[in-house]
Design a protein around this motif. Structure first.
Motif, PDB file in Angstrom:
ATOM      1  N   ILE A   1      -2.187 -39.365  53.517  1.00 50.85           N
ATOM      2  CA  ILE A   1      -2.854 -40.672  53.522  1.00 50.85           C
ATOM      3  C   ILE A   1      -4.092 -40.624  54.412  1.00 50.85           C
ATOM      4  O   ILE A   1      -5.176 -41.090  54.039  1.00 50.85           O
ATOM      5  N   TYR A   2      -3.932 -40.075  55.576  1.00 48.21           N
ATOM      6  CA  TYR A   2      -5.022 -39.991  56.562  1.00 48.21           C
ATOM      7  C   TYR A   2      -6.208 -39.214  55.990  1.00 48.21           C
ATOM      8  O   TYR A   2      -7.361 -39.618  56.147  1.00 48.21           O
ATOM      9  N   GLU A   3      -5.892 -38.144  55.293  1.00 49.42           N
ATOM     10  CA  GLU A   3      -6.939 -37.332  54.669  1.00 49.42           C
ATOM     11  C   GLU A   3      -7.592 -38.092  53.506  1.00 49.42           C
ATOM     12  O   GLU A   3      -8.815 -38.107  53.365  1.00 49.42           O
ATOM     13  N   ALA A   4      -6.758 -38.735  52.682  1.00 51.04           N
ATOM     14  CA  ALA A   4      -7.276 -39.464  51.511  1.00 51.04           C
ATOM     15  C   ALA A   4      -8.186 -40.617  51.922  1.00 51.04           C
ATOM     16  O   ALA A   4      -9.153 -40.933  51.229  1.00 51.04           O
ATOM     17  N   ALA A   5      -7.871 -41.236  53.062  1.00 51.58           N
ATOM     18  CA  ALA A   5      -8.668 -42.363  53.552  1.00 51.58           C
ATOM     19  C   ALA A   5      -9.830 -41.904  54.432  1.00 51.58           C
ATOM     20  O   ALA A   5     -10.552 -42.748  54.983  1.00 51.58           O
ATOM     21  N   GLN A   6      -9.989 -40.599  54.552  1.00 49.58           N
ATOM     22  CA  GLN A   6     -11.057 -40.026  55.392  1.00 49.58           C
ATOM     23  C   GLN A   6     -11.003 -40.588  56.810  1.00 49.58           C
ATOM     24  O   GLN A   6     -12.029 -40.864  57.428  1.00 49.58           O
ATOM     25  N   SER A   7      -9.781 -40.795  57.277  1.00 52.61           N
ATOM     26  CA  SER A   7      -9.438 -41.262  58.636  1.00 52.61           C
ATOM     27  C   SER A   7      -9.675 -42.762  58.854  1.00 52.61           C
ATOM     28  O   SER A   7      -9.418 -43.274  59.947  1.00 52.61           O
ATOM     29  N   HIS A   8     -10.102 -43.481  57.819  1.00 53.09           N
ATOM     30  CA  HIS A   8     -10.336 -44.922  57.967  1.00 53.09           C
ATOM     31  C   HIS A   8      -9.076 -45.707  57.618  1.00 53.09           C
ATOM     32  O   HIS A   8      -9.048 -46.541  56.701  1.00 53.09           O
ATOM     33  N   VAL A   9      -8.013 -45.434  58.362  1.00 52.61           N
ATOM     34  CA  VAL A   9      -6.707 -46.000  58.054  1.00 52.61           C
ATOM     35  C   VAL A   9      -5.833 -46.011  59.304  1.00 52.61           C
ATOM     36  O   VAL A   9      -5.993 -45.167  60.193  1.00 52.61           O
ATOM     37  N   VAL A  10      -4.956 -46.996  59.375  1.00 55.74           N
ATOM     38  CA  VAL A  10      -3.830 -46.934  60.302  1.00 55.74           C
ATOM     39  C   VAL A  10      -2.574 -46.908  59.437  1.00 55.74           C
ATOM     40  O   VAL A  10      -2.454 -47.687  58.492  1.00 55.74           O
ATOM     41  N   VAL A  11      -1.692 -45.995  59.757  1.00 59.28           N
ATOM     42  CA  VAL A  11      -0.503 -45.768  58.933  1.00 59.28           C
ATOM     43  C   VAL A  11       0.679 -46.530  59.520  1.00 59.28           C
ATOM     44  O   VAL A  11       1.072 -46.311  60.669  1.00 59.28           O
ATOM     45  N   GLY A  12       1.216 -47.436  58.718  1.00 54.86           N
ATOM     46  CA  GLY A  12       2.306 -48.283  59.175  1.00 54.86           C
ATOM     47  C   GLY A  12       3.637 -47.559  59.238  1.00 54.86           C
ATOM     48  O   GLY A  12       4.041 -46.877  58.290  1.00 54.86           O
TER      49      GLY A  12
ATOM     50  N   TYR B   1     -10.957 -60.823  64.361  1.00 57.17           N
ATOM     51  CA  TYR B   1     -10.669 -59.928  63.248  1.00 57.17           C
ATOM     52  C   TYR B   1      -9.686 -60.599  62.282  1.00 57.17           C
ATOM     53  O   TYR B   1      -9.001 -61.564  62.633  1.00 57.17           O
ATOM     54  N   LEU B   2      -9.614 -60.049  61.061  1.00 58.74           N
ATOM     55  CA  LEU B   2      -8.753 -60.636  60.020  1.00 58.74           C
ATOM     56  C   LEU B   2      -7.981 -59.552  59.282  1.00 58.74           C
ATOM     57  O   LEU B   2      -8.541 -58.515  58.930  1.00 58.74           O
ATOM     58  N   GLU B   3      -6.700 -59.823  59.053  1.00 60.87           N
ATOM     59  CA  GLU B   3      -5.826 -58.870  58.366  1.00 60.87           C
ATOM     60  C   GLU B   3      -5.111 -59.556  57.198  1.00 60.87           C
ATOM     61  O   GLU B   3      -4.012 -60.103  57.361  1.00 60.87           O
ATOM     62  N   PRO B   4      -5.733 -59.540  56.015  1.00 58.29           N
ATOM     63  CA  PRO B   4      -5.073 -60.110  54.836  1.00 58.29           C
ATOM     64  C   PRO B   4      -3.853 -59.274  54.443  1.00 58.29           C
ATOM     65  O   PRO B   4      -3.939 -58.043  54.388  1.00 58.29           O
ATOM     66  N   THR B   5      -2.742 -59.941  54.177  1.00 59.33           N
ATOM     67  CA  THR B   5      -1.487 -59.222  53.945  1.00 59.33           C
ATOM     68  C   THR B   5      -0.613 -59.953  52.935  1.00 59.33           C
ATOM     69  O   THR B   5      -0.465 -61.170  53.000  1.00 59.33           O
ATOM     70  N   GLY B   6      -0.027 -59.189  52.027  1.00 58.97           N
ATOM     71  CA  GLY B   6       0.936 -59.749  51.087  1.00 58.97           C
ATOM     72  C   GLY B   6       0.415 -59.846  49.673  1.00 58.97           C
ATOM     73  O   GLY B   6      -0.524 -60.592  49.405  1.00 58.97           O
TER      74      GLY B   6
ATOM     75  N   ILE C   1      -2.096 -52.984  52.437  1.00 56.95           N
ATOM     76  CA  ILE C   1      -1.710 -52.747  51.041  1.00 56.95           C
ATOM     77  C   ILE C   1      -0.436 -51.905  51.079  1.00 56.95           C
ATOM     78  O   ILE C   1      -0.483 -50.730  51.434  1.00 56.95           O
ATOM     79  N   TYR C   2       0.669 -52.509  50.727  1.00 53.64           N
ATOM     80  CA  TYR C   2       1.960 -51.854  50.941  1.00 53.64           C
ATOM     81  C   TYR C   2       2.672 -51.472  49.640  1.00 53.64           C
ATOM     82  O   TYR C   2       2.420 -50.439  49.054  1.00 53.64           O
ATOM     83  N   SER C   3       3.572 -52.328  49.203  1.00 55.40           N
ATOM     84  CA  SER C   3       4.495 -51.963  48.126  1.00 55.40           C
ATOM     85  C   SER C   3       3.796 -51.618  46.811  1.00 55.40           C
ATOM     86  O   SER C   3       4.287 -50.798  46.035  1.00 55.40           O
ATOM     87  N   SER C   4       2.650 -52.221  46.550  1.00 56.57           N
ATOM     88  CA  SER C   4       1.977 -52.012  45.258  1.00 56.57           C
ATOM     89  C   SER C   4       1.482 -50.581  45.063  1.00 56.57           C
ATOM     90  O   SER C   4       1.239 -50.156  43.935  1.00 56.57           O
TER      91      SER C   4
END
Length: 246
Positions: free
Chosen positions: A27-38, A186-191, A217-220
């Motif tokens: 995931i980290y590689e695919a997002a080019q490091s622009h991600v936090v992994v839950g 900051y804003l975190e849209p979720t769900g 972006i989780y279950s989808s």
């Protein structure tokens, strides 16, 4: 050790789940490091087990971990605060009433700590009764601006707007985004966010002028057979982000 997320062009950082360290690395590689992994605290029987395992994730992906509750479960609030104090992650998920505890225990201002507020069905108003006790009682409905001010008072970084149901609460979300922009929050849209509605949701926040956005972006995008987040989907989310942010 980096304590704040790596935003794409200092605006957007994805938040997705991983079911293994290998999945997290991909995931980290695919997002080019622009991600936090839950990583969900609810998946562990105690603090010690969570800390040991989450440290392994953190070491594998440059500390780009997001300590999660687990479906917004308010009963995980204290555990999240306690393990975050040790882990010093880049991102912490909290219910509204858990924000101050998390900020005090992490002991620094760099980690992003969100506070969960929920739609009410009325533009301009949100429910802040999302804690372990308050969530069992009648809603505490306040203006979005007041919710932001309260979160700032407690040391919060962002509103976690959940559950959105994708674009079900579009008008309400637009107002929340406007308030976050106006009040430098900051804003975190979720769900309910998926590959079909992600662009529209992100565009609303960007167009409003929100300084930094962390969409969840989780279950989808999770493969039902393996339980792993699909890296091809993460790449697509990044591509959409790059297109919109420019």
């Amino acid at each position: 050790m980096q304590l704040s997320p790596n935003y794409y062009h200092d605006r957007v950082c994805l938040n997705v789940l991983a079911n293994s360290i290998d999945n997290a690395k991909a995931i980290y590689e695919a997002a080019q490091s622009h991600v936090v992994v839950g990583i969900l605290s609810k998946n562990y029987s105690n603090n010690e087990a969570a800390i040991v395992d989450m440290k392994r994730y953190a070491a594998a992906i440059d500390n780009a971990i997001s300590v999660g509750l687990g479906a917004g479960d308010p009963n995980q609030s204290i555990m999240v605060s306690e393990i975050s104090a040790v882990l010093q992650p880049q991102h912490v998920n909290q219910v509204f009433t858990g924000v101050a505890t998390s900020r005090a225990l992490v002991g620094q201002q760099e980690t992003v700590i969100n506070g969960l507020v929920s739609p009410t069905g009325k533009v301009g108003l949100v429910n802040i009764a999302t804690g372990p006790i308050s969530s069992t009682l009648p809603a505490a409905i306040v203006p979005v601006e007041t919710a932001i001010a309260l979160l700032k008072d407690m040391g919060g970084s962002s509103i976690k707007y959940f559950p959105m149901g994708g674009l079900k609460h579009k008008d309400e979300f637009e107002y929340v985004a406007k308030c976050c922009a106006e009040h430098d929050f900051y804003l975190e849209p979720t769900g309910g966010i998926d590959l079909n509605n992600y662009e529209a949701i992100l565009k609303i926040a960007l167009d409003a002028g929100v300084k930094r956005i962390i969409p969840h972006i989780y279950s989808s995008i999770i493969d039902k057979a393996t339980g792993a987040t699909r890296t091809c989907d993460v790449k697509q989310l990044l591509a959409i982000t790059q297109k919109l942010v420019g």
